[in-house]
Design a protein around this motif. Structure first.
Motif, PDB file in Angstrom:
ATOM      1  N   SER A 395     -45.189 -66.920 -48.637  1.00  7.63           N
ATOM      2  CA  SER A 395     -45.046 -66.372 -50.157  1.00  7.63           C
ATOM      3  C   SER A 395     -44.581 -67.742 -51.066  1.00  7.63           C
ATOM      4  CB  SER A 395     -43.971 -65.283 -50.244  1.00  7.63           C
ATOM      5  OG  SER A 395     -42.697 -65.519 -49.794  1.00  7.63           O
ATOM      6  N   GLN A 396     -43.761 -68.428 -50.578  1.00  6.71           N
ATOM      7  CA  GLN A 396     -43.556 -69.709 -51.225  1.00  6.71           C
ATOM      8  C   GLN A 396     -44.607 -70.824 -51.322  1.00  6.71           C
ATOM      9  OE1 GLN A 396     -39.727 -71.539 -50.190  1.00  6.71           O
ATOM     10  NE2 GLN A 396     -40.129 -73.383 -51.288  1.00  6.71           N
ATOM     11  N   CYS A 397     -45.148 -70.847 -52.436  1.00  8.35           N
ATOM     12  CA  CYS A 397     -46.180 -71.784 -52.529  1.00  8.35           C
ATOM     13  C   CYS A 397     -46.189 -73.063 -51.724  1.00  8.35           C
ATOM     14  CB  CYS A 397     -46.859 -71.824 -53.771  1.00  8.35           C
ATOM     15  SG  CYS A 397     -47.273 -70.101 -54.734  1.00  8.35           S
ATOM     16  N   ILE A 398     -46.796 -73.520 -50.752  1.00  5.86           N
ATOM     17  CA  ILE A 398     -46.642 -74.947 -50.227  1.00  5.86           C
ATOM     18  C   ILE A 398     -47.424 -75.823 -51.051  1.00  5.86           C
ATOM     19  CG2 ILE A 398     -46.377 -73.824 -48.040  1.00  5.86           C
ATOM     20  CD1 ILE A 398     -49.218 -74.734 -47.399  1.00  5.86           C
ATOM     21  N   ASP A 399     -47.797 -75.630 -52.137  1.00  4.38           N
ATOM     22  CA  ASP A 399     -48.681 -76.408 -53.251  1.00  4.38           C
ATOM     23  C   ASP A 399     -47.566 -77.236 -54.125  1.00  4.38           C
ATOM     24  OD1 ASP A 399     -48.418 -74.582 -54.529  1.00  4.38           O
ATOM     25  OD2 ASP A 399     -50.818 -74.354 -55.165  1.00  4.38           O
ATOM     26  N   GLY A 400     -46.505 -76.522 -54.074  1.00  2.00           N
ATOM     27  CA  GLY A 400     -45.117 -77.164 -54.944  1.00  2.00           C
ATOM     28  C   GLY A 400     -45.235 -76.219 -56.018  1.00  2.00           C
ATOM     29  N   ARG A 401     -45.931 -75.164 -56.428  1.00  2.19           N
ATOM     30  CA  ARG A 401     -45.616 -74.296 -57.539  1.00  2.19           C
ATOM     31  C   ARG A 401     -44.445 -73.569 -57.345  1.00  2.19           C
ATOM     32  NH1 ARG A 401     -51.185 -70.911 -57.927  1.00  2.19           N
ATOM     33  NH2 ARG A 401     -50.912 -71.276 -55.979  1.00  2.19           N
ATOM     34  N   LYS A 402     -43.744 -73.234 -58.274  1.00  2.00           N
ATOM     35  CA  LYS A 402     -42.506 -72.377 -58.331  1.00  2.00           C
ATOM     36  C   LYS A 402     -42.480 -71.093 -59.000  1.00  2.00           C
ATOM     37  CE  LYS A 402     -40.330 -76.042 -55.810  1.00  2.00           C
ATOM     38  NZ  LYS A 402     -40.197 -75.826 -54.319  1.00  2.00           N
ATOM     39  N   ASN A 403     -43.372 -71.139 -59.956  1.00  2.00           N
ATOM     40  CA  ASN A 403     -43.339 -69.873 -61.082  1.00  2.00           C
ATOM     41  C   ASN A 403     -44.269 -68.902 -60.512  1.00  2.00           C
ATOM     42  OD1 ASN A 403     -45.528 -71.515 -61.074  1.00  2.00           O
ATOM     43  ND2 ASN A 403     -45.675 -71.368 -63.586  1.00  2.00           N
ATOM     44  N   VAL A 404     -44.955 -69.149 -59.281  1.00  4.63           N
ATOM     45  CA  VAL A 404     -45.845 -67.875 -59.047  1.00  4.63           C
ATOM     46  C   VAL A 404     -45.617 -67.680 -57.565  1.00  4.63           C
ATOM     47  CG1 VAL A 404     -47.424 -69.667 -58.401  1.00  4.63           C
ATOM     48  CG2 VAL A 404     -48.215 -67.111 -58.882  1.00  4.63           C
ATOM     49  N   LYS A 405     -45.603 -66.424 -57.012  1.00  2.00           N
ATOM     50  CA  LYS A 405     -45.610 -65.990 -55.696  1.00  2.00           C
ATOM     51  C   LYS A 405     -47.030 -66.213 -54.933  1.00  2.00           C
ATOM     52  CE  LYS A 405     -44.387 -62.102 -52.445  1.00  2.00           C
ATOM     53  NZ  LYS A 405     -43.583 -60.764 -52.711  1.00  2.00           N
ATOM     54  N   CYS A 406     -47.001 -66.741 -53.837  1.00  2.00           N
ATOM     55  CA  CYS A 406     -48.326 -66.884 -52.928  1.00  2.00           C
ATOM     56  C   CYS A 406     -48.305 -65.863 -52.102  1.00  2.00           C
ATOM     57  CB  CYS A 406     -48.256 -68.176 -52.397  1.00  2.00           C
ATOM     58  SG  CYS A 406     -48.990 -69.666 -53.472  1.00  2.00           S
ATOM     59  N   THR A 407     -49.826 -65.459 -51.711  1.00  2.00           N
ATOM     60  CA  THR A 407     -49.817 -64.513 -50.728  1.00  2.00           C
ATOM     61  C   THR A 407     -49.570 -64.963 -49.018  1.00  2.00           C
ATOM     62  OG1 THR A 407     -52.151 -65.225 -50.475  1.00  2.00           O
ATOM     63  CG2 THR A 407     -51.584 -63.323 -51.984  1.00  2.00           C
ATOM     64  N   ASP A 408     -48.992 -64.116 -48.547  1.00  2.99           N
ATOM     65  CA  ASP A 408     -48.589 -64.689 -47.052  1.00  2.99           C
ATOM     66  C   ASP A 408     -49.699 -64.324 -45.944  1.00  2.99           C
ATOM     67  OD1 ASP A 408     -48.255 -62.114 -46.420  1.00  2.99           O
ATOM     68  OD2 ASP A 408     -46.059 -62.095 -46.691  1.00  2.99           O
ATOM     69  N   TYR A 409     -49.229 -64.674 -44.674  1.00  2.00           N
ATOM     70  CA  TYR A 409     -50.289 -64.469 -43.553  1.00  2.00           C
ATOM     71  C   TYR A 409     -50.554 -62.836 -43.546  1.00  2.00           C
ATOM     72  CZ  TYR A 409     -52.987 -65.317 -39.131  1.00  2.00           C
ATOM     73  OH  TYR A 409     -53.785 -65.246 -38.233  1.00  2.00           O
ATOM     74  N   THR A 410     -49.810 -61.969 -43.479  1.00  2.00           N
ATOM     75  CA  THR A 410     -49.790 -60.541 -43.450  1.00  2.00           C
ATOM     76  C   THR A 410     -50.914 -60.231 -44.587  1.00  2.00           C
ATOM     77  OG1 THR A 410     -47.487 -60.167 -42.670  1.00  2.00           O
ATOM     78  CG2 THR A 410     -48.906 -58.192 -43.639  1.00  2.00           C
ATOM     79  N   GLU A 411     -50.742 -60.764 -45.924  1.00  2.00           N
ATOM     80  CA  GLU A 411     -51.754 -60.242 -46.692  1.00  2.00           C
ATOM     81  C   GLU A 411     -53.264 -60.805 -46.408  1.00  2.00           C
ATOM     82  OE1 GLU A 411     -49.845 -60.180 -51.107  1.00  2.00           O
ATOM     83  OE2 GLU A 411     -48.841 -61.551 -49.841  1.00  2.00           O
ATOM     84  N   TRP A 412     -53.208 -62.181 -45.819  1.00  2.00           N
ATOM     85  CA  TRP A 412     -54.584 -62.632 -45.398  1.00  2.00           C
ATOM     86  C   TRP A 412     -55.158 -61.930 -44.125  1.00  2.00           C
ATOM     87  CZ3 TRP A 412     -55.995 -68.167 -45.495  1.00  2.00           C
ATOM     88  CH2 TRP A 412     -55.490 -68.941 -46.834  1.00  2.00           C
ATOM     89  N   THR A 413     -54.415 -61.344 -43.302  1.00  2.00           N
ATOM     90  CA  THR A 413     -54.679 -60.444 -42.200  1.00  2.00           C
ATOM     91  C   THR A 413     -55.244 -59.243 -42.982  1.00  2.00           C
ATOM     92  OG1 THR A 413     -53.215 -61.350 -40.674  1.00  2.00           O
ATOM     93  CG2 THR A 413     -54.049 -59.403 -40.231  1.00  2.00           C
ATOM     94  N   LYS A 414     -54.876 -58.646 -43.884  1.00  2.00           N
ATOM     95  CA  LYS A 414     -55.318 -57.321 -44.443  1.00  2.00           C
ATOM     96  C   LYS A 414     -56.601 -57.617 -45.149  1.00  2.00           C
ATOM     97  CE  LYS A 414     -50.784 -55.120 -45.065  1.00  2.00           C
ATOM     98  NZ  LYS A 414     -49.688 -54.711 -46.182  1.00  2.00           N
ATOM     99  N   ALA A 415     -56.673 -58.667 -45.729  1.00  2.00           N
ATOM    100  CA  ALA A 415     -58.030 -59.024 -46.538  1.00  2.00           C
ATOM    101  C   ALA A 415     -58.901 -59.439 -45.483  1.00  2.00           C
ATOM    102  CB  ALA A 415     -57.520 -60.398 -47.277  1.00  2.00           C
ATOM    103  N   TRP A 416     -58.867 -59.906 -44.592  1.00  2.00           N
ATOM    104  CA  TRP A 416     -59.595 -60.315 -43.616  1.00  2.00           C
ATOM    105  C   TRP A 416     -60.447 -58.903 -43.021  1.00  2.00           C
ATOM    106  CZ3 TRP A 416     -62.927 -63.763 -42.718  1.00  2.00           C
ATOM    107  CH2 TRP A 416     -63.762 -64.062 -41.485  1.00  2.00           C
ATOM    108  N   GLN A 417     -59.533 -58.140 -42.658  1.00  2.00           N
ATOM    109  CA  GLN A 417     -59.943 -56.566 -42.335  1.00  2.00           C
ATOM    110  C   GLN A 417     -61.053 -56.027 -43.355  1.00  2.00           C
ATOM    111  OE1 GLN A 417     -56.184 -54.653 -41.412  1.00  2.00           O
ATOM    112  NE2 GLN A 417     -56.112 -55.744 -39.542  1.00  2.00           N
ATOM    113  N   GLU A 418     -60.458 -56.223 -44.644  1.00  2.00           N
ATOM    114  CA  GLU A 418     -61.392 -55.767 -45.647  1.00  2.00           C
ATOM    115  C   GLU A 418     -63.033 -56.600 -45.917  1.00  2.00           C
ATOM    116  OE1 GLU A 418     -59.347 -56.002 -49.357  1.00  2.00           O
ATOM    117  OE2 GLU A 418     -57.592 -54.759 -48.874  1.00  2.00           O
ATOM    118  N   ILE A 419     -62.711 -57.978 -45.583  1.00  2.00           N
ATOM    119  CA  ILE A 419     -63.917 -58.578 -45.563  1.00  2.00           C
ATOM    120  C   ILE A 419     -64.922 -58.191 -44.589  1.00  2.00           C
ATOM    121  CG2 ILE A 419     -64.890 -61.062 -45.158  1.00  2.00           C
ATOM    122  CD1 ILE A 419     -62.170 -62.127 -46.381  1.00  2.00           C
ATOM    123  N   LYS A 420     -64.562 -57.816 -43.480  1.00  2.00           N
ATOM    124  CA  LYS A 420     -65.498 -57.492 -42.235  1.00  2.00           C
ATOM    125  C   LYS A 420     -65.939 -56.056 -42.346  1.00  2.00           C
ATOM    126  CE  LYS A 420     -64.794 -59.281 -38.425  1.00  2.00           C
ATOM    127  NZ  LYS A 420     -64.126 -59.621 -36.996  1.00  2.00           N
ATOM    128  N   GLY A 421     -64.762 -55.366 -42.940  1.00  2.00           N
ATOM    129  CA  GLY A 421     -64.919 -54.022 -43.335  1.00  2.00           C
ATOM    130  C   GLY A 421     -66.070 -53.160 -42.607  1.00  2.00           C
TER     131      GLY A 421
END
Length: 421
Positions: A395-421
């Motif tokens: 959730s803490q953006c590893i590209d250095g951004r401080k003003n936004v929340k990044c998506t974490d691996y749990t969200e990526w896993t859910k997204a992957w399930q949708e992609i393969k759907g």
């Protein structure tokens, strides 16, 4: 990095099992292992980017040890298959015995099939002193306080590790190193030459809707949530308005764009793969003509019929890290292992067997194949700069951004399930 499919450790002494399964949930399958499995199966003969020193909110304040003491006489290692070989599977494949003789530390080891499995094993038990962790696991272990920072000054062979593998955002937090590199490799673009009048130079052949549709049903993609990063790399160049700076640091808008692209790609994908042997067979049968592949797979194929390339947008890849458990009671032997596995000879043995570039810059002289390091681009800085090594989306953006929340691996896993759907 990783595939979340269930894994059953195969019996590598059983040739039927060897032909039907591949190591390391598909990614990890050395040249010798693939060649043997392909022969058994009866098919034809067939390896930086990102900010360093990233800070993560969950990292503990633990300090690295300042000096070592006497050997405890044993060390327990948790690793991918093919990383800790003692000759029991193949008497010609053994770098553990020399370690035991040199250090007096007796090795016990266990293999795992996914990073999720490894995380749960380390979290639920204090049985493991050392773990080999891929980039989608390292930050999870660090944030949970399950591994300790290491004093690289106590690891003499660390000085000869390629500098581009040190102090990366997947192995270093708040300036503290949490392990030593093992080796590295890239996820490349493989293709059937019969279907291309010229060698492809871009990932557009799998991501561009119009171009990919020409190969409908014959495009292949790696079966893992981390593959979302491959789409993000493509979008970095082709949709700069998204302002993606790191493919593992995606806010909600950026993740949605990558997911939408992959949903479009899904219409052209014949099969998502996690088994390297099956990928080789699919290319050879013509069921697959283009998609993500690995150098180690291509090495065993007919180069007159198939090609492999690093596209202009860049590629994802891996660099695994040897880490020490924060619960270890065998600190001295753990440090001995980290130093040994990064020694030139042992590092050459392990990475050549596995099919990836070594981490130690002096390892190439110990390779049994004189072309090994050239094939895997060992030390090739121009090639290495194209690689975005697998990293843990947090959730803490590893590209250095401080003003936004990044998506974490749990969200990526859910997204992957949708992609393969």
């Amino acid at each position: 990095m990783m595939n979340t499919n269930n894994w059953i450790e195969p019996d590598w002494n059983n040739t039927d099992t060897a032909a039907a399964n591949s190591r390391r949930h598909g990614r990890r399958h050395g040249v010798a292992a693939i060649a043997a499995a392909v022969a058994v199966a009866g098919v034809l003969a067939v390896s930086g980017c990102g900010a360093s020193g990233t800070s993560t909110s969950g990292a503990k304040a633990a300090q690295a040890v300042q000096k070592l003491g006497k050997s405890e006489g044993k060390v327990s290692i948790l690793a991918w298959p093919g990383y800790v070989e003692d000759g029991s599977d193949d008497p010609d494949v053994d770098w553990v015995s020399d370690f035991e003789k040199e250090t007096g530390c007796e090795v016990t080891s266990k293999t795992y099939g996914t990073s999720d499995e490894a995380y749960n094993l380390v979290k639920s038990s204090d049985a493991y002193d050392v773990v080999a962790a891929s980039g989608d696991l390292t930050l999870r272990l660090i944030n949970a306080g399950l591994v300790q920072p290491v004093n690289t000054g106590l690891i003499p062979n660390y000085k000869d590790v390629y500098s581009f593998l040190k102090n990366r955002d997947f192995n270093t937090v708040d300036g503290k190193s949490y392990g030593v590199p093992h080796g590295y490799g890239a996820n490349l673009l493989m293709y059937n030459k019969a279907d291309f009048s010229e060698a492809p130079t871009s990932w557009d052949v799998v991501f561009d809707k119009a171009k990919a549709s020409k190969f409908k049903g014959k495009v292949t993609a790696y079966d893992s949530p981390i593959y979302i990063a491959d789409a993000a790399i493509y979008l970095m160049k082709h949709k700069p308005s998204l302002n993606i700076k790191n493919p593992y640091a995606l806010d909600e808008t950026q993740l949605k764009a990558a997911v939408d692209l992959l949903k479009e790609q899904n219409a052209n994908v014949g099969e998502y793969w996690s088994d390297s042997l099956k990928l080789a067979q699919a290319f050879q049968s013509g069921d697959t003509v283009v998609g993500t592949g690995w150098q180690v797979i291509y090495n065993q194929m007919d180069s007159s019929k198939f090609g492999i390339t690093s596209p202009e947008e860049g590629v994802t890849g891996w660099s695994d890290t040897w880490m020490i458990s924060s619960k270890t009671k065998h600190t001295n032997c753990a440090y001995q292992w980290l130093n040994y596995i990064d020694s030139p000879k042992a590092n050459a043995q392990a990475t050549e067997y596995f099919g990836e570039a070594p981490a130690n810059k002096n390892a190439c002289q110990y390779a049994t194949d004189s072309k090994f390091c050239d094939i895997y681009h060992a030390g090739d800085k121009d090639f290495e700069k194209k690689i975005w090594y697998w990293n843990t989306p947090i959730s803490q953006c590893i590209d250095g951004r401080k003003n936004v929340k990044c998506t974490d691996y749990t969200e990526w896993t859910k997204a992957w399930q949708e992609i393969k759907g």
